[in-house]
Design a protein around this motif. Structure first.
Motif, mmCIF file in Angstrom:
data_model
loop_
_atom_site.group_PDB
_atom_site.id
_atom_site.type_symbol
_atom_site.label_atom_id
_atom_site.label_comp_id
_atom_site.label_asym_id
_atom_site.label_seq_id
_atom_site.Cartn_x
_atom_site.Cartn_y
_atom_site.Cartn_z
ATOM 1 N N UNK A 364 0.829 -1.192 0.000
ATOM 2 C CA UNK A 364 0.000 0.000 0.000
ATOM 3 C C UNK A 364 0.872 1.255 0.000
ATOM 4 N N UNK A 365 0.383 2.323 -0.616
ATOM 5 C CA UNK A 365 1.132 3.572 -0.665
ATOM 6 C C UNK A 365 0.428 4.607 0.210
ATOM 7 N N UNK A 366 1.085 4.976 1.301
ATOM 8 C CA UNK A 366 0.492 5.899 2.261
ATOM 9 C C UNK A 366 1.017 7.321 2.155
ATOM 10 N N UNK A 367 2.205 7.459 1.553
ATOM 11 C CA UNK A 367 2.809 8.786 1.468
ATOM 12 C C UNK A 367 3.787 8.783 0.307
ATOM 13 N N UNK A 368 3.929 9.935 -0.356
ATOM 14 C CA UNK A 368 4.894 10.047 -1.450
ATOM 15 C C UNK A 368 5.543 11.430 -1.410
ATOM 16 N N UNK A 369 6.828 11.442 -1.703
ATOM 17 C CA UNK A 369 7.606 12.668 -1.839
ATOM 18 C C UNK A 369 8.545 12.484 -3.023
ATOM 19 N N UNK A 370 8.680 13.526 -3.853
ATOM 20 C CA UNK A 370 9.612 13.435 -4.974
ATOM 21 C C UNK A 370 10.476 14.677 -5.008
ATOM 22 N N UNK A 371 11.792 14.450 -5.178
ATOM 23 C CA UNK A 371 12.754 15.546 -5.243
ATOM 24 C C UNK A 371 13.947 15.092 -6.065
ATOM 25 N N UNK A 372 14.451 15.984 -6.908
ATOM 26 C CA UNK A 372 15.586 15.608 -7.749
ATOM 27 C C UNK A 372 15.202 14.470 -8.671
ATOM 28 N N UNK A 373 16.031 13.424 -8.682
ATOM 29 C CA UNK A 373 15.773 12.261 -9.536
ATOM 30 C C UNK A 373 15.025 11.153 -8.812
ATOM 31 N N UNK A 374 14.536 11.405 -7.594
ATOM 32 C CA UNK A 374 14.038 10.309 -6.764
ATOM 33 C C UNK A 374 12.577 10.480 -6.375
ATOM 34 N N UNK A 375 11.921 9.336 -6.182
ATOM 35 C CA UNK A 375 10.574 9.252 -5.638
ATOM 36 C C UNK A 375 10.674 8.408 -4.370
ATOM 37 N N UNK A 376 10.133 8.918 -3.270
ATOM 38 C CA UNK A 376 10.155 8.206 -1.998
ATOM 39 C C UNK A 376 8.711 7.813 -1.654
ATOM 40 N N UNK A 377 8.480 6.519 -1.466
ATOM 41 C CA UNK A 377 7.133 6.007 -1.245
ATOM 42 C C UNK A 377 7.092 5.269 0.082
ATOM 43 N N UNK A 378 6.274 5.762 1.014
ATOM 44 C CA UNK A 378 6.059 5.064 2.284
ATOM 45 C C UNK A 378 4.937 4.055 2.090
ATOM 46 N N UNK A 379 5.227 2.820 2.491
ATOM 47 C CA UNK A 379 4.315 1.722 2.203
ATOM 48 C C UNK A 379 3.919 1.019 3.488
ATOM 49 N N UNK A 380 3.069 1.662 4.292
ATOM 50 C CA UNK A 380 2.583 1.047 5.522
ATOM 51 C C UNK A 380 3.731 0.581 6.394
ATOM 52 N N UNK A 381 3.636 -0.651 6.899
ATOM 53 C CA UNK A 381 4.715 -1.223 7.702
ATOM 54 C C UNK A 381 5.790 -1.843 6.824
ATOM 55 N N UNK A 382 5.659 -1.698 5.496
ATOM 56 C CA UNK A 382 6.631 -2.285 4.584
ATOM 57 C C UNK A 382 7.870 -1.446 4.381
ATOM 58 N N UNK A 383 7.916 -0.250 4.975
ATOM 59 C CA UNK A 383 9.115 0.562 4.854
ATOM 60 C C UNK A 383 8.999 1.634 3.800
ATOM 61 N N UNK A 384 10.159 2.165 3.415
ATOM 62 C CA UNK A 384 10.239 3.263 2.460
ATOM 63 C C UNK A 384 10.918 2.786 1.182
ATOM 64 N N UNK A 385 10.208 2.854 0.078
ATOM 65 C CA UNK A 385 10.775 2.496 -1.216
ATOM 66 C C UNK A 385 11.415 3.733 -1.852
ATOM 67 N N UNK A 386 12.610 3.543 -2.436
ATOM 68 C CA UNK A 386 13.311 4.637 -3.113
ATOM 69 C C UNK A 386 13.395 4.286 -4.595
ATOM 70 N N UNK A 387 12.827 5.151 -5.410
ATOM 71 C CA UNK A 387 12.738 4.913 -6.849
ATOM 72 C C UNK A 387 13.466 6.031 -7.576
ATOM 73 N N UNK A 388 14.293 5.650 -8.528
ATOM 74 C CA UNK A 388 15.063 6.625 -9.307
ATOM 75 C C UNK A 388 14.432 6.804 -10.685
ATOM 76 N N UNK A 389 14.261 8.059 -11.067
ATOM 77 C CA UNK A 389 13.808 8.381 -12.416
ATOM 78 C C UNK A 389 15.034 8.473 -13.322
ATOM 79 N N UNK A 390 15.047 7.684 -14.363
ATOM 80 C CA UNK A 390 16.185 7.663 -15.282
ATOM 81 C C UNK A 390 15.997 8.750 -16.332
#
Length: 540
Positions: A364-390
């Motif tokens: 599940x996606x509970x929060x999102x922040x994007x800055x620079x080349x990155x997207x940060x997605x908070x996923x419940x108790x699953x932690x924080x996913x870090x995604x890079x835009x190429x």
């Protein structure tokens, strides 16, 4: 005291309490001021999970039939890691609540779900674009950290303290101003106690920082140098705050949007938005003069911030339960919308938001922040996913001579065919058959396999990301007899590299690099030429 039950007296107090963790007032030595910092990068590194790393896809479920299966996109993405949430001193797993970014550091706040209070802060270093590092972490006992922002060498934290356990604390809602040292956490901070049950969001400018509180809450202005409250204006059920030019914009779950002067807190404009359920975290962001608001079960609302008129509504496909718009972030022509169990939607901004699709990430996606080349997605108790835009490189002037790829999700060049493309490309797979020549200039991501058959050539200028991190997926980049991969830029292979007899790799220039997270399998004679950096030492 439970988070959802507070005495009326706490909601009507007009007290401003401020304490420093080094002074001798009655609030000293309380657990709210007990910040336990961990700088052991080896231990912290165990919380970084790479098993889901690699190229990720965007799926557009609004496209049906054959075109859905063959569509490509111009938005290549790579998940570079996942930060597992911290565990507090009592063995309880926390949940990510907010992200702030400054330079190469991402700051993540955490809360305890349910009635208990416990918080934390992580600092993640993303200076290496494909290897995030958790460099420091702090546990904050008996205190949820709901939000945070960077401000001139300090970290401003909003949250809620457990007043049952911290009996000298006058109010649950808190703002902490923590001094940073070269971007890292310290034990030097000042705490302000605000009348309300929780500080829901914070923001800052060069001379002040601001906080909003929920329930019968208020907008507070604090002096950045003196750390004292300079002013406040009451507003019920505040969820989010944003600064835009010389204005402060607040979002209330019941009173809509209110726009104030940053200097005087004078109300300048207000307009209604969709009412929201009580107590839910929501965010908003700007795209020029447009204000994008996460409206819970009503989806995403887009408003003209000058007139207050609604410009666009993006409804939740199946609203209810965990299908809810929690957060929105805008960055570099894209809007990212966290829709709970429905995932993270990506839109291209413009006159109207146009859906590119939903990111293929788990949880599940509970929060999102994007800055620079990155997207940060908070996923419940699953932690924080870090995604890079190429993003495509702008250093190759000749790239503009090539067209944009639009030939479907599976790129296949027939024997002796010659094709050249530029820009950003995201596809499922690629096969370059015998004698064919493929040139790609910019950034390209390939979700699954890439095969260069006998005598073929792939001229890669810019960036290439391919495959999935093993052992969960056995993707391969295969170079067959007399096939040539020419690299001028950066290649990241998340799976295996298979070099069959006669395979050739040539690096162009002095700054090219290759990163291979899987195995390198060599059969027979292989030729590798040029100057390059082998980040994982796999080619030797």
């Amino acid at each position: 005291m439970k988070k959802n039950i507070y005495l009326f007296s706490f909601l009507t107090l007009f007290l401003f309490a401020c304490c420093d963790n080094n002074d001798n007032n009655a609030n000293d030595n309380q657990p709210v001021n007990n910040v336990t910092i961990n700088n052991d990068v080896t231990e912290l590194g165990k919380r970084i999970d790479f098993t889901t790393s690699g190229v990720i896809s965007i799926e557009n479920t609004s496209v049906t039939g054959k075109s859905a299966a063959t569509a490509s996109t111009s938005f290549p993405l790579v998940q570079i890691g996942e930060i597992k949430p911290p565990v507090d001193s009592q063995g309880r797993t926390l949940q990510a609540s907010h992200v702030a970014v400054n330079g190469n550091y991402a700051y993540v706040s955490y809360i305890m779900r349910g009635d208990a209070y416990s918080g934390a802060i992580d600092v993640i270093d993303v200076s290496d674009p494909y290897k995030p590092k958790l460099v420091t972490s702090a546990l904050i006992a008996n205190t949820d950290i709901t939000s945070l922002t960077y401000s001139n060498g300090n970290l401003i934290l909003g949250g809620a303290a457990d007043i049952d356990k911290l009996q000298s604390v006058p109010n649950p809602a808190i703002v902490i101003n923590m001094q940073l040292s070269s971007g890292l956490l310290t034990d030097k901070y000042t705490t302000n106690y605000l009348e309300s049950r929780v500080t829901t969001d914070v923001a800052s400018n060069a001379t002040s920082y601001f906080a909003v509180t929920g329930d019968n809450g208020s907008l507070f202005k604090l002096n950045a140098s003196g750390k004292a409250v300079e002013g406040k204006t009451p507003m019920a059920d505040l969820r989010s705050i944003a600064l835009n030019g010389d204005k402060i914009v607040t979002l209330s779950g019941t009173k809509g949007v209110n726009i104030y002067s940053q200097s005087t807190l004078a109300l300048q404009k207000s307009f209604t938005v969709s009412a929201d359920v009580s107590g839910a975290k929501r965010t908003m962001d700007f795209d020029g003069t447009k204000l994008l608001i996460a409206e819970g079960y009503k989806g995403l609302g887009v408003y003209d911030s000058n007139s207050g008129s609604k410009l666009q509504t993006i409804a939740i496909a199946t609203a209810g339960e965990d299908n809810v718009t929690n957060a929105v972030a805008v960055n570099d022509g894209y809007a990212f919308v966290a829709n709970g169990a429905l995932g993270l939607n990506v839109y291209k901004t413009g006159t109207q938001l146009n859906l590119l699709g939903t990111l293929g990430i788990a949880g599940s996606t509970n929060y999102v922040k994007s800055s620079g080349d990155y997207i940060y997605v908070a996923s419940g108790t699953g932690g924080l996913k870090i995604i890079k835009m190429e993003k495509p490189s702008t250093t190759f002037a000749s790239c503009t001579l090539f067209g944009i790829y639009n030939q479907g999700a599976n790129l296949i060049l027939n024997s002796n065919e010659v094709k050249s493309y530029s820009g950003a490309t995201a596809i499922n797979s690629a096969i370059v058959n015998s004698g064919a020549v493929l040139t790609h200039c910019g950034s390209i991501s390939i979700l699954n396999g890439l095969t260069l058959n006998s005598g073929s050539t792939f001229n890669m200028r810019g960036t290439l990301a391919q495959g999935k991190y093993l052992p969960l997926s056995s993707t391969e980049l295969i170079i067959n007899n007399n096939a040539l991969l020419q690299i001028e830029g950066s290649v990241v292979i998340w799976g295996d590299l298979r070099l069959n007899n006669g395979a050739k790799i040539n690096f162009i220039g002095n700054d090219s690099s290759i990163t291979i997270y899987g195995k390198v399998i060599k059969s027979g004679t292989v030729t590798i030429t040029g100057t390059y950096k082998d980040t994982e030492n796999k080619l030797k």
